[in-house]
Scaffold this active site. Structure first.
Site, mmCIF file in Angstrom:
data_model
loop_
_atom_site.group_PDB
_atom_site.id
_atom_site.type_symbol
_atom_site.label_atom_id
_atom_site.label_comp_id
_atom_site.label_asym_id
_atom_site.label_seq_id
_atom_site.Cartn_x
_atom_site.Cartn_y
_atom_site.Cartn_z
ATOM 1 N N ASP A 9 0.869 -1.170 0.000
ATOM 2 C CA ASP A 9 0.000 0.000 0.000
ATOM 3 C C ASP A 9 0.912 1.228 0.000
ATOM 4 O O ASP A 9 2.110 1.116 0.271
ATOM 5 C CB ASP A 9 -0.878 -0.034 1.253
ATOM 6 C CG ASP A 9 -1.642 1.252 1.448
ATOM 7 O OD1 ASP A 9 -2.346 1.686 0.518
ATOM 8 O OD2 ASP A 9 -1.514 1.843 2.537
ATOM 9 N N ASP A 11 -0.185 5.202 0.988
ATOM 10 C CA ASP A 11 -0.468 6.086 2.124
ATOM 11 C C ASP A 11 -0.612 5.283 3.412
ATOM 12 O O ASP A 11 -1.444 4.371 3.498
ATOM 13 C CB ASP A 11 -1.758 6.875 1.883
ATOM 14 C CG ASP A 11 -1.617 7.900 0.773
ATOM 15 O OD1 ASP A 11 -0.517 8.435 0.603
ATOM 16 O OD2 ASP A 11 -2.626 8.170 0.087
ATOM 17 N N ASP A 169 -1.521 -0.961 5.966
ATOM 18 C CA ASP A 169 -1.798 -0.431 7.299
ATOM 19 C C ASP A 169 -3.279 -0.408 7.654
ATOM 20 O O ASP A 169 -3.645 0.034 8.746
ATOM 21 C CB ASP A 169 -1.254 0.994 7.415
ATOM 22 C CG ASP A 169 -1.998 1.955 6.498
ATOM 23 O OD1 ASP A 169 -1.958 1.741 5.267
ATOM 24 O OD2 ASP A 169 -2.630 2.899 6.998
#
Length: 223
Positions: A9, A11, A169
């Site tokens: 991922d 961001d 995240d």
């Protein structure tokens, strides 16, 4: 030899861009004449495609207002980037980790809710583009947790689900990986709590770059 694919991922995993996202969202809601959600709510939707994120943040708004917010957000973020106000620092240690993984034979990819333009700008600004063999964004795929981005990444490089790992995240990343039939590793420096990532099905949650590397190299793939 089997291809080992690590899909990151962006961001909250590679970069910390929460301030830029929150400021653009606040400007977008203001442009449409709606009260902006608080920043905690905004941080919770990072990782989704922009239209889906807006629908979650403005559940009582009309479809037309959703479209206006999306347009205003894109304009606000573009203006901020052009004026040099977007600050998306890489998390400490991520560059060295990416280079080590690349040198150790991992094929690297990105699956993100960012736009093509946003992802390309971030990677180019940090001289990381050459490390990645496959890049997929919300511009060309359904929003996470749909497995489309991971499926396409595996097809791009010829990797099997058994030898593919998603690193992210948020629970959206973990659920996307599960939908694609591959493993997922969570990181605790982003937008969702470690317990949430574990409950969603992450095989481990890294608290440092060293721990992330260990999780990848010690059994997060089928070899």
């Amino acid at each position: 030899m089997s291809i080992r694919l690590a899909v990151f991922d962006c961001d909250g995993t590679l970069t910390d861009g929460q301030a830029a996202v929150c400021e653009a969202m606040e400007a977008a809601f203001g442009e449409v004449g709606l009260t902006a959600p608080d920043r905690h709510q905004v941080r919770r939707i990072v990782g989704l495609s922009l239209p889906q994120a807006v629908r979650k943040l403005a559940e009582n708004a009309t479809a037309d207002q959703h479209g206006e917010i999306v347009h205003a957000y894109k304009s606000a973020f573009r203006d901020a980037r052009l004026s040099g106000r977007v600050h998306e620092p890489l998390y400490e240690g991520i560059v060295d980790l990416l280079h080590r993984l690349h040198d150790n034979g991992w094929t690297l990819g990105v699956a993100t809710g960012k736009s093509d333009r946003g992802l390309n700008a971030t990677l180019a600004a940090n001289d990381l583009t050459h490390l990645f063999s496959t890049l997929h964004t919300a511009d060309r795929h359904p929003s996470k947790p749909d497995p489309s981005m991971i499926d396409a990444a595996m097809a791009d490089v010829g990797a099997s689900a058994a030898n593919t790992v998603m690193i992210g995240d948020t629970v959206y990343d973990i659920h996307m990986a599960k939908a694609a039939g591959c493993r997922a590793i969570g990181v605790d420096w982003g937008y969702h709590a470690s317990a949430e990532l574990s409950e969603a099905g992450a095989i481990g949650v890294a608290r440092s770059m060293a721990e992330l590397e260990t999780l990848l190299e010690s059994g997060a793939h089928a070899g």
